[in-house]
Design an enzyme around this catalytic site. Sequence first.
Site, PDB file in Angstrom:
ATOM      1  N   LYS A  59      17.596 -48.958 -29.291  1.00 14.81           N
ATOM      2  CA  LYS A  59      17.868 -48.886 -27.852  1.00 14.81           C
ATOM      3  C   LYS A  59      17.412 -47.505 -27.399  1.00 14.81           C
ATOM      4  O   LYS A  59      17.885 -46.494 -27.903  1.00 14.81           O
ATOM      5  CB  LYS A  59      19.374 -49.055 -27.602  1.00 14.81           C
ATOM      6  CG  LYS A  59      19.842 -48.722 -26.165  1.00 14.81           C
ATOM      7  CD  LYS A  59      19.508 -49.829 -25.215  1.00 14.81           C
ATOM      8  CE  LYS A  59      20.133 -49.594 -23.826  1.00 14.81           C
ATOM      9  NZ  LYS A  59      21.589 -49.799 -23.824  1.00 14.81           N
ATOM     10  N   SER A  61      15.501 -45.096 -23.914  1.00 22.10           N
ATOM     11  CA  SER A  61      15.282 -44.999 -22.482  1.00 22.10           C
ATOM     12  C   SER A  61      13.949 -45.654 -22.121  1.00 22.10           C
ATOM     13  O   SER A  61      12.960 -45.498 -22.843  1.00 22.10           O
ATOM     14  CB  SER A  61      15.237 -43.529 -22.045  1.00 22.10           C
ATOM     15  OG  SER A  61      16.427 -42.858 -22.361  1.00 22.10           O
ATOM     16  N   THR A 115      15.712 -42.225 -18.871  1.00 23.75           N
ATOM     17  CA  THR A 115      15.338 -42.816 -17.589  1.00 23.75           C
ATOM     18  C   THR A 115      16.086 -42.133 -16.471  1.00 23.75           C
ATOM     19  O   THR A 115      15.547 -41.960 -15.364  1.00 23.75           O
ATOM     20  CB  THR A 115      15.638 -44.318 -17.596  1.00 23.75           C
ATOM     21  OG1 THR A 115      15.123 -44.907 -18.787  1.00 23.75           O
ATOM     22  CG2 THR A 115      15.005 -44.995 -16.387  1.00 23.75           C
ATOM     23  N   ALA A 116      17.314 -41.742 -16.727  1.00 24.35           N
ATOM     24  CA  ALA A 116      18.089 -41.033 -15.706  1.00 24.35           C
ATOM     25  C   ALA A 116      17.340 -39.789 -15.237  1.00 24.35           C
ATOM     26  O   ALA A 116      17.221 -39.532 -14.027  1.00 24.35           O
ATOM     27  CB  ALA A 116      19.459 -40.649 -16.266  1.00 24.35           C
ATOM     28  N   HIS A 159      26.343 -44.118 -17.583  1.00 21.73           N
ATOM     29  CA  HIS A 159      27.385 -44.919 -18.213  1.00 21.73           C
ATOM     30  C   HIS A 159      28.699 -44.889 -17.430  1.00 21.73           C
ATOM     31  O   HIS A 159      28.708 -44.953 -16.197  1.00 21.73           O
ATOM     32  CB  HIS A 159      27.592 -44.483 -19.668  1.00 21.73           C
ATOM     33  CG  HIS A 159      26.370 -44.581 -20.509  1.00 21.73           C
ATOM     34  ND1 HIS A 159      25.486 -45.633 -20.445  1.00 21.73           N
ATOM     35  CD2 HIS A 159      25.859 -43.737 -21.452  1.00 21.73           C
ATOM     36  CE1 HIS A 159      24.509 -45.444 -21.308  1.00 21.73           C
ATOM     37  NE2 HIS A 159      24.704 -44.307 -21.925  1.00 21.73           N
TER      38      HIS A 159
END
Length: 289
Positions: A59, A61, A115-116, A159
């Site tokens: 997992k 980004s 990605t943030a 999150h």
Amino acid sequence: MTSSNPALSIAFSPCPNDTFVFHAWADGLVAGAVPPEVTFADIDITNGLAERGELDVLKISYAQLPWVLSEYALLPCGGALGRGCGPLVLTGPDASPEPTALRGATVAVPSERSTAYLLFRLWAAQAVPGGLGEIVVMPFHEIMPAVRDGKVDAGLVIHEARFTYQNYGLRCLADMGEAWESATGLPIPLGAIIARRSLGAERLAALADTIRSSVRAAWAEPGLSRDYVMSHAQEMDPAVADQHIGLYVNEFTEDLGEAGYAAVRGLLSRAAAAGLTPAVPAELLAFPS
């Protein structure tokens, strides 16, 4: 996936959405699927593992994809996309509510390849004339205390922080998801599931089926994953964990679909146009067949 295949190594975060999604597979509850060898790690670590090619399935980004797609394929399921679920920029209660207050500011982020952070950079290029100050990378669970204690001027959070930042006395300066959706009309691409291309198209397809089955099993009997989710949730309130799962595990987790792929293409094309990431050939985003 059949029992003749060896166990795959996988890394994902201990956050409730990931543990909820992968519990059934990890606990041997998906018929015919060999349980994986699981490593739990924050996104900054999994992004690095992917770039070094160290595990079979990760997992990561979406922002990391341009650096790893030659070796890893993007799976069409298991990841995190959605609406109303974007990263937030937080400041202290006495800070100016205007984005221009971030000019020259020290900002904590969860990963320079998250990605943030990519969404934040795209937004800040327009909203913060004159530019930001120092960017400090730290584990996401340390960011809100750092903002509260004045160690940084602002923090980019992901999150469950969406549900808990007010407990730290912080205010939301900007919602990166709202900015993205307003600009594009697309869902917000956050976390991707990737797997080694060397597994081959047949095994990759079986892997995608396994992950979809794991998602569906979690939805069918949410109680089965409760202990697994909470044992990794870093003392999170169960109600917050449920909110977290409800927000980040959705129809895009089961299947990216046309809208999901459009969101990924939109993010990476805008990032490449801004000179923030390498360009990605369209064929590398397609699932091998």
